[in-house]
Design a protein around this motif. Structure first.
Motif, PDB file in Angstrom:
ATOM      1  N   LEU B 484     -11.314  -3.687  -4.813  1.00 52.34           N
ATOM      2  CA  LEU B 484     -11.255  -4.681  -5.893  1.00 52.34           C
ATOM      3  C   LEU B 484     -10.392  -5.880  -5.468  1.00 52.34           C
ATOM      4  CD1 LEU B 484     -10.999  -2.545  -9.138  1.00 52.34           C
ATOM      5  CD2 LEU B 484     -12.914  -3.938  -8.324  1.00 52.34           C
ATOM      6  N   TRP B 485      -9.263  -5.488  -4.811  1.00 50.02           N
ATOM      7  CA  TRP B 485      -8.351  -6.527  -4.350  1.00 50.02           C
ATOM      8  C   TRP B 485      -9.075  -7.463  -3.406  1.00 50.02           C
ATOM      9  CZ3 TRP B 485      -2.782  -5.128  -2.287  1.00 50.02           C
ATOM     10  CH2 TRP B 485      -1.984  -6.283  -2.244  1.00 50.02           C
ATOM     11  N   LEU B 486      -9.808  -6.913  -2.461  1.00 45.43           N
ATOM     12  CA  LEU B 486     -10.542  -7.722  -1.501  1.00 45.43           C
ATOM     13  C   LEU B 486     -11.561  -8.605  -2.201  1.00 45.43           C
ATOM     14  CD1 LEU B 486     -11.410  -5.603   1.659  1.00 45.43           C
ATOM     15  CD2 LEU B 486     -10.080  -7.706   1.512  1.00 45.43           C
ATOM     16  N   VAL B 487     -12.300  -7.986  -3.127  1.00 50.97           N
ATOM     17  CA  VAL B 487     -13.315  -8.739  -3.871  1.00 50.97           C
ATOM     18  C   VAL B 487     -12.645  -9.885  -4.607  1.00 50.97           C
ATOM     19  CG1 VAL B 487     -14.926  -8.601  -5.792  1.00 50.97           C
ATOM     20  CG2 VAL B 487     -14.915  -6.811  -4.068  1.00 50.97           C
ATOM     21  N   ALA B 488     -11.502  -9.542  -5.209  1.00 55.89           N
ATOM     22  CA  ALA B 488     -10.778 -10.572  -5.955  1.00 55.89           C
ATOM     23  C   ALA B 488     -10.372 -11.718  -5.028  1.00 55.89           C
ATOM     24  CB  ALA B 488      -9.546  -9.957  -6.611  1.00 55.89           C
ATOM     25  N   GLN B 489      -9.969 -11.422  -3.825  1.00 50.34           N
ATOM     26  CA  GLN B 489      -9.599 -12.461  -2.862  1.00 50.34           C
ATOM     27  C   GLN B 489     -10.795 -13.319  -2.507  1.00 50.34           C
ATOM     28  OE1 GLN B 489      -7.746 -10.952   0.618  1.00 50.34           O
ATOM     29  NE2 GLN B 489      -5.802 -10.497  -0.449  1.00 50.34           N
ATOM     30  N   ILE B 490     -11.937 -12.604  -2.280  1.00 46.19           N
ATOM     31  CA  ILE B 490     -13.137 -13.348  -1.912  1.00 46.19           C
ATOM     32  C   ILE B 490     -13.521 -14.268  -3.055  1.00 46.19           C
ATOM     33  CG2 ILE B 490     -15.607 -13.108  -1.437  1.00 46.19           C
ATOM     34  CD1 ILE B 490     -14.747 -10.411  -0.011  1.00 46.19           C
ATOM     35  N   VAL B 491     -13.480 -13.730  -4.249  1.00 46.59           N
ATOM     36  CA  VAL B 491     -13.823 -14.549  -5.420  1.00 46.59           C
ATOM     37  C   VAL B 491     -12.778 -15.645  -5.589  1.00 46.59           C
ATOM     38  CG1 VAL B 491     -14.159 -14.502  -7.911  1.00 46.59           C
ATOM     39  CG2 VAL B 491     -15.034 -12.643  -6.517  1.00 46.59           C
ATOM     40  N   GLY B 492     -11.577 -15.313  -5.166  1.00 44.58           N
ATOM     41  CA  GLY B 492     -10.506 -16.282  -5.239  1.00 44.58           C
ATOM     42  C   GLY B 492      -9.627 -16.151  -6.449  1.00 44.58           C
ATOM     43  N   VAL B 493      -9.693 -15.003  -7.076  1.00 43.82           N
ATOM     44  CA  VAL B 493      -8.846 -14.790  -8.244  1.00 43.82           C
ATOM     45  C   VAL B 493      -7.395 -14.642  -7.793  1.00 43.82           C
ATOM     46  CG1 VAL B 493      -8.421 -13.339 -10.239  1.00 43.82           C
ATOM     47  CG2 VAL B 493     -10.742 -13.671  -9.442  1.00 43.82           C
ATOM     48  N   VAL B 494      -7.237 -13.884  -6.718  1.00 46.01           N
ATOM     49  CA  VAL B 494      -5.865 -13.731  -6.233  1.00 46.01           C
ATOM     50  C   VAL B 494      -5.711 -14.415  -4.893  1.00 46.01           C
ATOM     51  CG1 VAL B 494      -5.221 -11.608  -7.412  1.00 46.01           C
ATOM     52  CG2 VAL B 494      -6.572 -11.492  -5.315  1.00 46.01           C
ATOM     53  N   GLN B 495      -4.462 -14.501  -4.508  1.00 48.46           N
ATOM     54  CA  GLN B 495      -4.136 -15.175  -3.262  1.00 48.46           C
ATOM     55  C   GLN B 495      -4.752 -14.457  -2.081  1.00 48.46           C
ATOM     56  OE1 GLN B 495       0.081 -15.451  -3.068  1.00 48.46           O
ATOM     57  NE2 GLN B 495       0.056 -17.632  -2.839  1.00 48.46           N
ATOM     58  N   PRO B 496      -5.309 -15.256  -1.164  1.00 50.38           N
ATOM     59  CA  PRO B 496      -5.832 -14.565   0.016  1.00 50.38           C
ATOM     60  C   PRO B 496      -4.707 -13.973   0.853  1.00 50.38           C
ATOM     61  CG  PRO B 496      -6.128 -16.974   0.200  1.00 50.38           C
ATOM     62  CD  PRO B 496      -5.465 -16.769  -1.107  1.00 50.38           C
ATOM     63  N   GLY B 497      -4.945 -13.056   1.531  1.00 48.29           N
ATOM     64  CA  GLY B 497      -3.973 -12.300   2.356  1.00 48.29           C
ATOM     65  C   GLY B 497      -4.665 -11.003   2.727  1.00 48.29           C
ATOM     66  N   LEU B 498      -5.300 -10.993   3.870  1.00 47.75           N
ATOM     67  CA  LEU B 498      -6.237  -9.909   4.204  1.00 47.75           C
ATOM     68  C   LEU B 498      -5.542  -8.555   4.384  1.00 47.75           C
ATOM     69  CD1 LEU B 498      -9.241 -10.136   4.437  1.00 47.75           C
ATOM     70  CD2 LEU B 498      -9.021 -10.187   6.932  1.00 47.75           C
ATOM     71  N   LEU B 499      -4.357  -8.613   4.964  1.00 46.17           N
ATOM     72  CA  LEU B 499      -3.756  -7.349   5.411  1.00 46.17           C
ATOM     73  C   LEU B 499      -3.468  -6.332   4.298  1.00 46.17           C
ATOM     74  CD1 LEU B 499      -3.251  -6.349   8.232  1.00 46.17           C
ATOM     75  CD2 LEU B 499      -0.825  -6.915   7.913  1.00 46.17           C
ATOM     76  N   PRO B 500      -2.741  -6.738   3.227  1.00 42.43           N
ATOM     77  CA  PRO B 500      -2.357  -5.693   2.250  1.00 42.43           C
ATOM     78  C   PRO B 500      -3.557  -4.940   1.649  1.00 42.43           C
ATOM     79  CG  PRO B 500      -1.217  -7.759   1.829  1.00 42.43           C
ATOM     80  CD  PRO B 500      -2.214  -8.068   2.894  1.00 42.43           C
ATOM     81  N   PRO B 501      -4.600  -5.651   1.153  1.00 35.69           N
ATOM     82  CA  PRO B 501      -5.699  -4.879   0.574  1.00 35.69           C
ATOM     83  C   PRO B 501      -6.410  -3.998   1.609  1.00 35.69           C
ATOM     84  CG  PRO B 501      -6.250  -7.219   0.679  1.00 35.69           C
ATOM     85  CD  PRO B 501      -4.814  -7.131   1.070  1.00 35.69           C
ATOM     86  N   VAL B 502      -6.562  -4.538   2.821  1.00 32.67           N
ATOM     87  CA  VAL B 502      -7.235  -3.732   3.854  1.00 32.67           C
ATOM     88  C   VAL B 502      -6.425  -2.474   4.140  1.00 32.67           C
ATOM     89  CG1 VAL B 502      -7.813  -3.680   6.313  1.00 32.67           C
ATOM     90  CG2 VAL B 502      -8.485  -5.624   4.915  1.00 32.67           C
ATOM     91  N   LEU B 503      -5.122  -2.662   4.221  1.00 29.64           N
ATOM     92  CA  LEU B 503      -4.275  -1.493   4.471  1.00 29.64           C
ATOM     93  C   LEU B 503      -4.400  -0.479   3.347  1.00 29.64           C
ATOM     94  CD1 LEU B 503      -0.966  -2.869   6.022  1.00 29.64           C
ATOM     95  CD2 LEU B 503      -2.693  -1.402   7.062  1.00 29.64           C
ATOM     96  N   VAL B 504      -4.360  -1.027   2.095  1.00 26.39           N
ATOM     97  CA  VAL B 504      -4.465  -0.100   0.950  1.00 26.39           C
ATOM     98  C   VAL B 504      -5.786   0.651   1.006  1.00 26.39           C
ATOM     99  CG1 VAL B 504      -4.771  -0.016  -1.542  1.00 26.39           C
ATOM    100  CG2 VAL B 504      -2.930  -1.391  -0.567  1.00 26.39           C
ATOM    101  N   MET B 505      -6.871  -0.113   1.255  1.00 30.04           N
ATOM    102  CA  MET B 505      -8.181   0.510   1.287  1.00 30.04           C
ATOM    103  C   MET B 505      -8.292   1.524   2.434  1.00 30.04           C
ATOM    104  SD  MET B 505     -11.697  -1.549   1.039  1.00 30.04           S
ATOM    105  CE  MET B 505     -13.152  -0.764   1.610  1.00 30.04           C
ATOM    106  N   LEU B 506      -7.779   1.104   3.601  1.00 33.76           N
ATOM    107  CA  LEU B 506      -7.809   1.981   4.771  1.00 33.76           C
ATOM    108  C   LEU B 506      -7.052   3.281   4.484  1.00 33.76           C
ATOM    109  CD1 LEU B 506      -9.343   1.019   7.229  1.00 33.76           C
ATOM    110  CD2 LEU B 506      -7.156   0.765   8.420  1.00 33.76           C
ATOM    111  N   GLY B 507      -5.866   3.032   3.799  1.00 39.58           N
ATOM    112  CA  GLY B 507      -5.081   4.232   3.433  1.00 39.58           C
ATOM    113  C   GLY B 507      -5.911   5.187   2.590  1.00 39.58           C
ATOM    114  N   GLY B 508      -6.632   4.606   1.632  1.00 44.19           N
ATOM    115  CA  GLY B 508      -7.472   5.459   0.766  1.00 44.19           C
ATOM    116  C   GLY B 508      -8.586   6.128   1.555  1.00 44.19           C
ATOM    117  N   ILE B 509      -9.199   5.334   2.467  1.00 41.52           N
ATOM    118  CA  ILE B 509     -10.352   5.861   3.215  1.00 41.52           C
ATOM    119  C   ILE B 509      -9.911   6.981   4.154  1.00 41.52           C
ATOM    120  CG2 ILE B 509     -11.995   5.266   5.047  1.00 41.52           C
ATOM    121  CD1 ILE B 509     -12.394   2.594   3.602  1.00 41.52           C
ATOM    122  N   ILE B 510      -8.772   6.767   4.797  1.00 45.80           N
ATOM    123  CA  ILE B 510      -8.291   7.823   5.705  1.00 45.80           C
ATOM    124  C   ILE B 510      -7.690   8.976   4.907  1.00 45.80           C
ATOM    125  CG2 ILE B 510      -6.603   8.332   7.529  1.00 45.80           C
ATOM    126  CD1 ILE B 510      -7.006   5.424   8.456  1.00 45.80           C
ATOM    127  N   GLY B 511      -6.941   8.611   3.836  1.00 44.78           N
ATOM    128  CA  GLY B 511      -6.234   9.636   3.051  1.00 44.78           C
ATOM    129  C   GLY B 511      -7.179  10.612   2.381  1.00 44.78           C
TER     130      GLY B 511
END
Lengths: 544, 604
Positions: B484-511
């Protein structure tokens, strides 16, 4: 009346009959088998030792066999008749162990060969002289001593037989055999024995065979000679043997081994004269020999059917024993089919696997469990059949020779059953594989293959086994199979598989049944000897 | 007291183990009870044994017990002989113990009657040349009071005689009852039947043989061999030695001894108990006084009835041997019991049930803790492989859960194991007990399986499950959050910053798989334990059922056999009476040696 001119046809008929009797086997221990075996042995003895040789050589010397109870003085009588100690006499019983045959030197050739009593080996001893009685040689099995004495008339031979009521069983049998070979039966009894049961049996037998018979009442104390002789005569009369010539010899010191051991000539003169008359007067001789021979031939009419009856009883017993086995295994075969129909194999382990299939158990496990369960069912059926056989055979005395019955926990049966079931499983798997390959090829065009999945051979095999063995409980397996392969091929597969199951069941049960019947089959008890005996007898009756 | 006894009586015939152990303890009181229990068998108290000495009494009691215990197992024919011995023991015991009944038996013309008259001192029995002479037993009693004994022998009163001068002269023969028997070997078979009947009832036998007939098969095979056990109450007398020279008589006597030895008759020589052999001539009187003396001693000892009964018990025991003794050690060992339990476990499918439970448990756990994506994939796979239908095929009919054939086979094998090494009647009894127990065993096992429930149906949930599910849910949430965070960034609702959402998502995917993997390995142990527990419960329940229904009855039957076997050992005596026999023998040895020396002296 049989005449003793040479009659080749009669001899042929008798030889044929003899072969038939010799061919009779009585392997099953039935209650009447010992008697029948004895009848057979007696018949053989009479045919071999007496009838055939007598008819072949009507001119051969007459053989007088001296028989009687132990201690009746048989040997003393023979010695006194010969005038020399040819047979050992004594106070210890039984005295004579090796039978002794005495004949005129010129008749020696008749007896030296194997013409009569062929199963006895001839032994010769150095002449026993008066002061050096020959030591009894180590009693040889089945030996016959042949002695010659010029004092005997030509054409007559005397045979000193062992006791008819001896403690030594072989002696008894030998005595019976020797008496069977006689032209003239000489029964010796004594003052204290003349009412004994055993000699009377023999007298009755002599009457039955209508043999030429003469009785000697031996060892009668002087003072009572008249009385005893009269009573003995009365007993003989009562038994229908009043016409039998009867000689009485008083008890003398010599009877018990005193003096020379020979009775004075006067005591035996009358008896010797009677014997000499039989031997030398052609008419008397002819009559004596004819009578015994025709008596024996006539007795065959009743004895052979008796033997044939025993043979028939053997065959009946064999059929009965075999029938029990057939019935037990047949019943178990029907039971296995019923159980298969009910789906009894799909129980216990197999049922749990089936319930868990395909989520909790693999096709391999299901197939394993089913095969094991089938093997258990078959082993159980075999054990039940064996138990039934054992229970029934226990009441059959004839089953003793067939070996001990197997018990339920027999490992070998389990192994053999396991091998058969594994074979069935392999064939079933091959069948499934073939079918799957068949589905594979036209997969594109077939409706059933439209789902795109080719079923695993394992799955097909497991489902097939479940539908075959599970009966109505595994109806779902059949449905699933039809879904995978199409109704047509599923049906075909099931038919083939069903045949495989039934042939596996039959193979196991038949193999075990044959194994159980093998010892019985090995005895080869057939009904033919009975028919052959009767046929040979009727040929003889025509010739007579 | 009456109640007590009645109850005891009921217990005694009960099959239960405890009841019979109690009966065992009361064994020493069993003599009186035996009388109380069997009022129809006319034992007058103090019942069996009575005046007989200890060992014989114990053996008779044991025999009685044995007959009672095995009446339903062993064919009555085999027991009839034992029953007859018991009856005879009771009958003889009720009659005069002061008297000794001795029969004169022998072949026709051997001089039984002559010897009889010689012993009596008067011509009582008719002698003659007419064979056979004596046609009915004649009795001669030296003292009063033997009427009962003679009634038992069925000697009519016209054939009961008294010796010269009423027997008062022969003080040493007081108590003797002599019976002259007909012959046993003549053509008159009725005589033989009489001999056989009387020989079963008398206390001792004098066999009269003569030089002519001493080796007759009729005598040795029909009488002496079967009666070899009765050697102690047997005299063998070689009569008519006046017809032989001295030397010859000696030879014949030796030969007679040899024949008796071959028959298995123990000879009373060198102080050993056994048959007495001697030579005499009834006609001239030679040797008769010696026989008189021997008989007198024998009668004064008054042990003949007892010894005869002991020999009877011996022979009855020998005849029963086949029914009670077999080589091999009977009993159910641990291995056979375990094998039976294993077979029952297979029959109820314990192992498969356990494995199924384990797998269901594990599957449940993984399903609960697995990542939703994987579950989606697996569901798709299953759909593809098995079609749209429920992969769980229609539940099979729930009757006959237990494999009948396996239960049948298990029972058969355990019965065969238990009956191995048992004599036939008892093996049959064991098999029958097992078969009775097996009746209804499969149904009971069915019920048991149902009552235990299907362990695979509702596997329990461990305590850490909610945590694991929560963790898995958290991981999924992380993935969604990251996405959602990534989508929000793409849409531009929140500030771009690729690393935190990717990390969160990666954490979920690996976890997510990590949590699933951790759960999977954590679940392995408990799943196996759960499966094993399920298997164990089913197995034990089946074993308990099998034990109660099959093993216990079989063991009870074996126990019964063991008990009977012990009784049988007592009956046989295994020579607990040896000591007593030696005492008797010792007392008797004088007689024996005397007999031997006398006979020897006669010969030489």
């Amino acid at each position: 009346m049989v005449t003793l001119d040479e009659r080749p046809q009669l001899i042929d008929a008798l030889s044929a009959l003899r072969d038939r009797v010799a061919a009779v086997r009585l392997p099953l221990p039935l209650p009447d088998a010992p008697r029948a075996r004895q009848t057979r042995a007696e018949l053989l003895a009479q045919l071999d030792d007496y009838l055939v040789p007598r008819l072949k050589d009507p001119d051969a010397p007459l053989l007088a066999v001296v028989g009687g109870s132990t201690g009746a003085g048989k040997s003393t009588l023979v010695n006194s008749l010969v005038g020399r100690r040819v047979s050992e006499a004594g106070v210890l019983r039984p005295t004579t162990r090796t039978p002794v045959l005495v004949c005129h030197p010129e008749d020696h050739h008749w007896f030296a060969g194997m013409r009569v009593l062929p199963q006895l080996t001839r032994v010769w001893l150095p002449q026993a002289d008066e002061d050096h009685p020959v030591d009894e040689p180590a009693p040889e099995e089945n030996a016959l001593r042949v002695e010659t004495a010029a004092s005997l008339p030509r054409g007559l031979a005397l045979l000193d037989a062992p006791d008819i009521d001896s403690l030594v069983v072989e002696n008894r049998l030998l005595a019976a055999e020797l008496i069977c070979a006689a032209d003239i039966w000489v029964m010796v009894t004594t003052a204290s024995r003349y009412a004994d049961a055993v000699p009377w049996h023999l007298l009755r037998t002599a009457k039955e065979y209508d043999a030429t018979l003469v009785t000697v009442l031996d060892r009668v104390p002087h003072q009572v000679i008249g009385e005893v002789s009269r009573q003995y005569g009365a007993l003989l009369d009562k038994a229908g043997l009043g016409h039998v010539p009867r000689f009485t010899i008083p008890e003398l010191p010599e009877s018990a081994g005193g003096g020379s051991g020979l009775l004075p000539d006067s005591a035996v003169a009358a008896f010797r004269a009677w014997l000499a008359h039989r031997a030398q007067d052609p008419a008397a001789r002819q009559q004596a020999a004819d009578r015994t021979a025709s008596g024996v031939i006539d007795s065959l009419d009743t004895r052979l059917p008796e033997l044939a009856g025993a043979v028939a009883a053997q065959y009946a017993a064999a059929v009965r024993l075999g029938g029990v086995v057939e019935a037990a295994y047949g019943e178990q075969g029907r039971r296995v089919r019923k159980e298969l129909g009910r789906g009894a194999v799909l129980a216990g382990d197999a049922r749990t696997r089936w319930r868990g299939y395909p989520r909790d158990s693999t096709a391999e496990e299901l197939l394993d469990a089913l095969a094991e369960s089938l093997a258990a069912l078959l082993h159980c059926a075999v054990s039940a059949a064996e138990e039934r056989v054992r229970d029934t055979w226990r009441r059959e005395p004839a089953s003793e020779v067939l070996g001990p019955p197997r018990t339920g926990g027999d490992r070998e049966t389990a192994e053999r059953t396991g091998v058969e079931v594994r074979r069935w499983r392999r064939v079933l798997e091959e069948l499934a594989e073939e079918e799957v390959r068949g589905v594979d090829r036209p997969s594109g065009s077939r409706a059933s293959g439209s789902r795109g999945a080719v079923p695993e051979p394992d799955t097909v095999a497991a489902l097939l086994a479940a539908s075959l063995l599970g009966g109505r409980r595994a109806r779902a397996a059949g449905e699933r199979l039809a879904e995978l392969l199409g109704a047509q091929s599923a049906l075909r597969l099931r038919d083939k598989g069903g045949e495989l199951v039934l042939s596996c069941v039959d193979r196991v049960l038949h193999a075990e049944r044959d194994r159980r019947l093998a010892p019985l089959d090995a005895l080869a008890v057939t009904p033919e000897p009975q028919a052959e005996l009767i046929a040979a007898l009727s040929v003889l009756q025509k010739e007579k | 007291m009456v109640d007590d006894e009645q109850e005891r009586g009921r217990e005694r015939w009960d099959d239960g183990l405890i009841a019979r152990r109690a009966a065992d303890k009361a064994a020493d009181r069993s003599v009186e009870e035996a009388a109380a229990e069997t009022p129809d068998e006319d034992f007058s108290p103090p019942a069996l044994g009575g005046s007989y000495g200890g060992p014989l009494r114990a053996r008779l009691d044991a025999l009685h017990e044995l007959v009672g215990l095995s009446r339903t197992r062993v064919e009555s024919e085999a027991l009839a002989e034992a029953g007859r011995v018991l009856d005879e023991a009771a009958a003889r015991q009720r009659l005069s113990s002061r008297h000794t009944v001795i029969a004169l038996a022998g072949a026709t013309g051997s001089g039984k009657s002559t010897l009889f008259n010689a012993l009596a001192g008067v011509p009582v029995s008719e002698t003659g040349l007419r064979r056979p002479t004596t046609s009915a037993p004649i009795a001669l009693s030296w003292s009063e009071g033997a009427a009962g004994l003679l009634d038992r022998l069925a000697v009519p009163s016209r054939l009961r005689r008294r010796p010269l001068a009423g027997g008062a002269g022969d003080t040493e023969l007081q108590g003797l009852v002599l019976v002259d028997l007909p012959d046993h070997d003549s053509a008159v078979t009725a005589h033989r039947d009489q001999v056989d009947r009387v020989l079963g009832l008398v206390d001792a036998v004098i066999w009269v043989v003569d030089p002519e007939k001493y080796a007759d098969a009729a005598l040795h095979e029909r009488y002496l061999r079967p009666l070899a056990g009765h050697a102690e109450v047997t005299f063998v007398v070689l009569n008519q030695i006046d017809r032989l020279g001295t030397e010859a008589a000696d030879l014949v006597l030796d030969d007679l001894r040899r024949l008796l030895d071959e028959d298995g008759v123990a000879l009373g020589e060198h102080g050993e108990p056994g048959a007495t052999v001697l030579a005499l001539s009834a006609l001239t009187g030679e040797g008769v006084p010696e026989l008189r003396e021997l008989v007198a001693r024998f009668v004064q000892e008054r042990t003949a009835p007892e010894r005869r009964l002991a020999a009877d018990v011996d022979s009855a025991a020998a005849r029963l041997r086949q029914a009670y003794v077999a080589d091999g050690r009977p009993g159910l060992d641990e291995r056979a019991r375990d094998a039976f339990t294993d077979r029952l476990a297979v029959a109820v499918g314990a192992q498969a049930a356990g494995e199924a439970a384990e797998r269901v448990w594990r599957r449940g756990a993984i399903r609960a803790c697995g990542t939703p994506w994987l579950r989606l994939y697996r569901w798709y796979e299953r759909m593809r492989a098995h079609g749209s239908t429920d992969p769980h095929l229609a539940a099979p009919a729930e009757d006959e859960l237990t494999a009948r054939q396996r239960v049948e086979q298990a029972v058969r094998i355990v019965a065969d194991d238990a009956s191995r090494g048992l004599p036939a009647p008892w093996a049959q009894a064991v098999r029958e007990a097992a078969a009775r127990g097996a009746d209804g065993l499969p149904e009971a096992l069915d019920e048991l399986t149902v009552s235990l429930g299907d362990p695979a149906a509702r596997p329990p949930r461990p305590a850490w499950w909610p945590a694991a599910v929560l963790a898995q849910a958290a991981m999924t949430l992380l993935q969604i959050f990251g996405a959602l965070w990534l989508v929000a960034q793409i849409v531009g609702v929140v500030q771009p910053g690729l690393l935190p959402p990717v990390l969160v998502m990666l954490g979920g995917i690996i976890g997510g798989p990590l949590v699933e993997w951790a759960c999977e390995s954590a679940v392995k142990g408990p799943a196996r334990r759960y499966g094993q527990e399920a298997e164990r419960r089913l197995r034990e329940a089946a074993a308990a059922c099998g034990r109660a229904r099959v093993l216990d009855p079989v063991a009870a039957e074996l126990m019964r056999y063991r008990e009977v076997r012990e009784q049988y050992a007592t009956v046989v005596g295994s020579r607990p009476s040896a000591a007593a026999a030696r005492v008797v023998g010792g007392r008797r040895s004088g007689t024996g040696r005397l007999g031997a020396t006398r006979a020897g002296a006669r010969g030489r």
